[in-house]
Design an enzyme around this catalytic site. Structure first.
Site, PDB file in Angstrom:
ATOM      1  CB  CYS A  39      -1.083   0.079   1.182  1.00 29.41           C
ATOM      2  SG  CYS A  39       0.062   0.081   2.749  1.00 29.41           S
ATOM      3  CB  CYS A  70       4.192  -0.336   1.642  1.00 33.34           C
ATOM      4  SG  CYS A  70       3.156  -1.370   2.605  1.00 33.34           S
ATOM      5  CB  CYS A 116      48.501 -14.992 -11.663  1.00 32.26           C
ATOM      6  SG  CYS A 116      48.412 -13.360 -12.067  1.00 32.26           S
ATOM      7  CB  CYS A 148      44.130 -12.169 -13.446  1.00 36.30           C
ATOM      8  SG  CYS A 148      45.713 -12.112 -14.388  1.00 36.30           S
ATOM      9  CG  ASP A 194      15.365 -36.247  13.140  1.00 32.30           C
ATOM     10  OD1 ASP A 194      14.666 -36.018  14.167  1.00 32.30           O
ATOM     11  OD2 ASP A 194      14.716 -36.571  12.023  1.00 32.30           O
ATOM     12  CG  ASP A 252      14.211 -36.730   7.588  1.00 36.43           C
ATOM     13  OD1 ASP A 252      14.004 -36.199   8.784  1.00 36.43           O
ATOM     14  OD2 ASP A 252      13.444 -37.719   7.133  1.00 36.43           O
TER      15      ASP A 252
END
Length: 825
Positions: free
Chosen positions: A28, A31, A97, A100, A510, A716
């Site tokens: 809005c 914001c 190198c 660079c 876990d 997981d």
């Protein structure tokens, strides 16, 4: 106004070029105002305007000022919004190198909108992170060109990849041809040097040496002049400048002596001619560059092997007929037909057929995996013995294969923290060498009065110095290490994760789905008095109807086997770390652990002894209860359900391997203490923390870190994400959720815990190669430069040693290519 009072005013300072940012999250006008106010408060900002429709902010700096882009991003994020970011990858030609690399990075970072830039000498690529919309690939390529190099944006298309491969092949042929010509022209002078050692005069006449050495110096060695000049124009210096200056000095001194003595005045093998030094130095360095290039191309073999897994066409079934179409035309939902022996082109789920699928190139699993209707398959796998009809779920860049390639490329393009030391050294390396060479020249000339000796010793200093080895040690080892890990089914997302993993002292696991199969089954149904077993199971299944938790699947499976018709509960809610809740036939139902029962004041004493016995036997116990009603009826226990889960075959192997590596193991689980100990004890787990909520897992990891340990967390599920983020290194099972994989620094492509110690091992070996490479690169220069300055190194020996130093560093890293996890053939 008189001339006496006239004063010259400086031209008005110009404002910095406006910067545009993509701002996410605005909804809005308020914001917009908040973002504008935050940006305007940043020092140096003259004006900030934000467009809600386009989601973009335009920032103009004050006259003479510059933009502090990180401060602008911090201001937007501090206001509660996000700044979009995008990444660019460039193929950079001409880097030779470490200096660079630093020059390319500085050029890219000066581009407005660039947040991060890293260049990789081994892969000849640059990776750039910029504010979304602030720049584009062409602007970045132009910045690199301004620094004296060639840059082309990388594309994921097969055509672009083929063009890049063709260019690399053409470059390799050209380098091999130039090396062969340089070797042929230098061979007579090399033979003359050998003859001198044998007491024979085989050196060609002076003008013949001039004719042989000149094309080597200025035609075949032109690359050193071109690259060195580009470095000078950019205000820096590199290895090519050292070579160009050193060999030119040797060639120039020899030509001067030859001209001064007059044509034909020099006898064979004149000691005052050093054409063989200039020619052989160039030849040796060209040989080193060719060998180095071949070795660097070998480091990218993992990426090429992964990209080769993706076929260009696919066979689809539409309206009962099959036809081949380009892979780019496949869309989610299409039916793809894969015949035995063919490679699967998309991610999907088997709709018809079945058989064995070889996933070894993706997961490192050597044995084929049996698939049936409903089983997921990934692009790049091979159907070995059955016709598969696959319903497409992802194609192109969204497939698991494409994600793996991006992860490996990202890891190979990233920088390890140890590289920061190298970057600081390389920034001053070449200027320091030039200063040492100048001091060497002046010292020998003043001390000995011999101009030729002074020049030759200065030449030796310039050609012995090798920033190439410093620049190649870290990225080459990382490229090879991450590639070897990927072939074994271990995805290391960035170099920092690789470097951290080698120092791990504690691994926290876990339990469910990580150490165990994660496919529990209902082993016991214990109803309370007045409750039938069927009612207990039916109500539990109603609560679990919409959940994908492993225990929920086990309950639904048992209800289906019993032939119960399940009506899903209304108002389903997941209670993090405690269980679930919902309503059925006007009754508020709870299903969860003892903590939930205690919170809801459910009396469980009548079945507590039975639950203790089941947990002691390694079962996971869930309690089903009816919560306190709105009418005031007290909560009521309906019964308990016990679940069993078996450890994965590789779990005990993983813990034992970690112990051999000197690493302690910890298990964090939300299960009861009895069930946790029943799993941990036979596996040899050192420490167990049971009934741990997701946020408590992160706190447990922080506690371990607070004790001075380097902690890896393996999980997981979504509930493991906070702990994965809190650990020094997060390791996620690819069989789990995307949230866990995105949070972790290492992803295991198959759910095998034995890959955890393998990930630590490959990290340790890679880090060892980095340390070895850096040690020898530093030691080589620390020892070689003083020897050359003291006149104890012949320039040709220095040139050969300089060329071979880079080759040795890369070759040492390439020994990692044969690494495989323990026990894998």
């Amino acid at each position: 106004m008189s001339a006496a009072t006239t004063e010259t005013r400086p031209p008005p300072a110009r404002a910095a070029a406006p910067v545009e940012l993509s701002v996410e999250g605005m909804t809005c006008a308020s914001c917009v105002r908040r973002v504008e106010k935050a940006l305007a408060a940043v020092p140096g900002v003259a004006e900030a305007s934000v467009n809600l429709a386009t989601g973009r902010a335009r920032v103009t700096g004050k006259p003479g000022g510059t933009h502090d882009l990180p401060a602008l991003l911090h201001a937007v994020e501090g206001a509660g919004y996000a700044v979009g970011r995008e990444t660019f990858d460039l193929q950079v030609a001409g880097m030779t190198c470490a200096s660079c690399v630093g020059r390319v990075e500085r050029a890219l970072r000066r581009v407005p909108g660039v947040l991060e830039a890293s260049a990789n000498l081994a892969s000849e690529r640059a990776h750039v992170v910029a504010a979304a919309g602030a720049t584009d690939a062409d602007v970045l390529a132009a910045a690199v060109a301004g620094a004296g190099y060639e840059a082309t944006p990388l594309s994921e298309s097969g055509a672009a990849g083929q063009q890049e491969a063709d260019r690399a092949a053409a470059r390799e042929r050209r380098e091999r041809r130039h090396l062969a010509i340089a070797a042929l022209l230098s061979l007579p002078m090399l033979a003359g040097m050998a003859g001198h050692l044998l007491g024979r005069d085989w050196m060609p006449p002076g003008w013949v040496q001039f004719a042989l050495a000149t094309p080597v110096q200025f035609w075949l060695g032109w690359r050193f002049y071109a690259a060195g000049w580009k470095a000078l124009r950019a205000g820096t210096a590199n290895m090519d400048l050292l070579v160009a200056l050193g060999t030119s000095a040797a060639w120039g001194l020899s030509t001067w002596n030859l001209l001064a003595a007059g044509a034909g005045a020099h006898a064979h093998g004149d000691p005052h001619l050093y054409f063989e030094s200039s020619a052989l130095i160039v030849t040796f360095i060209l040989m080193g560059k060719w060998l180095e290039g071949r070795a660097k191309r070998s480091t990218a073999s993992a990426i090429r092997a992964l990209m080769a897994l993706r076929p260009d066409v696919a066979r689809i079934r539409q309206d009962g007929t099959e036809r081949e179409v380009p892979l780019a035309r496949i869309a989610p939902g299409d039916l793809v037909v894969v015949r035995p022996g063919e490679r699967i082109p998309v991610d999907g789920v088997i709709a018809e057929g079945g058989g064995s699928v070889d996933e070894s190139m993706l997961t490192g699993e050597s044995l084929p995996v049996e698939k049936e209707p409903g089983s997921p398959v990934s692009a790049g796998s091979i159907g070995t013995d059955g016709l598969l009809v696959i319903r497409t779920t992802a194609t192109g860049g969204e497939t698991m294969l494409a994600r793996i390639v991006r992860m490996v490329e990202g890891a190979q393009a990233s920088k390890a923290p140890v590289q920061r030391l190298v970057d600081r050294v390389s920034a001053v390396f070449v200027p320091a060498v030039l200063a040492v060479a100048l001091v060497t020249f002046l010292g020998w000339w003043w001390w000995g009065g011999d101009l030729a000796t002074a020049i030759l010793n200065a030449v030796a200093v310039m050609v012995i110095a090798c920033p190439c080895a410093l620049g190649l040690a870290t990225p080459t080892a990382i490229m090879v290490g991450t590639g070897a890990a990927a072939r074994a089914g271990i995805l290391i997302k960035d170099a920092e994760a690789l470097e951290r993993a080698h120092a791990v002292t504690v691994v926290a696991f876990d339990k469910t789905g990580t150490l165990t199969e994660g496919r529990p089954v209902v082993t016991d149904l214990v109803p309370a008095a007045g409750v039938a077993e069927a009612e207990l199971l039916s109500l539990a299944a109603a609560l679990q109807a919409g959940s994908e938790h492993p225990l929920a699947r086990a309950v639904r499976g048992r209800a289906e086997t019993a032939g119960l018709a399940v009506v899903p509960a209304a108002g389903f809610r997941a209670l993090a770390g405690r269980g679930v809740a919902g309503e059925r036939d006007g009754r508020r139902l709870l299903l969860g652990n003892r903590r939930l029962m205690a919170e809801e004041q459910v009396p469980i004493e009548v079945l507590a002894a039975r639950a203790d016995g089941l947990e002691a036997a390694g079962r996971t116990v869930s309690w089903l209860a009816e919560a306190k009603s709105e009418a005031g009826a007290p909560p009521r226990l309906l019964g308990l359900i016990a679940f069993g889960d078996t450890p994965k075959p590789g779990a005990a192997v993983a813990v034992a391997a970690l112990h051999r590596q000197g690493i302690r193991s910890v298990m964090l689980t939300g299960d009861g203490a009895g069930a946790a100990r029943a799993v941990a004890t036979p596996l040899g787990i050192d420490e167990v923390a049971a009934e741990v909520l997701p946020q408590d897992k992160a706190a447990a990891v922080e506690r371990l870190r607070g004790e001075g340990r380097v902690v890896a967390m393996v999980g997981d599920g979504i509930n493991d994400a906070p702990a994965l983020a809190a650990a020094d290194i997060g390791i996620a099972m690819a069989t789990g959720t995307d949230v866990a994989m995105e949070t972790a620094g290492v992803a295991l492509l198959r759910g095998d815990p034995s890959l955890v110690p393998a990930a630590v091992e490959v990290s340790r070996r890679t880090y060892a190669k980095i340390r070895q490479g850096l040690f020898w690169a530093f030691a080589y220069n620390v020892v070689g430069i003083p020897l050359a300055a003291l006149g104890l190194l012949n320039p040709m020996v220095a040139g050969a040693a300089m060329a071979l130093s880079s080759v040795s560093v890369v070759t040492n890293a390439l020994t990692l290519r044969g690494w495989k996890p323990e026990g894998q053939a």
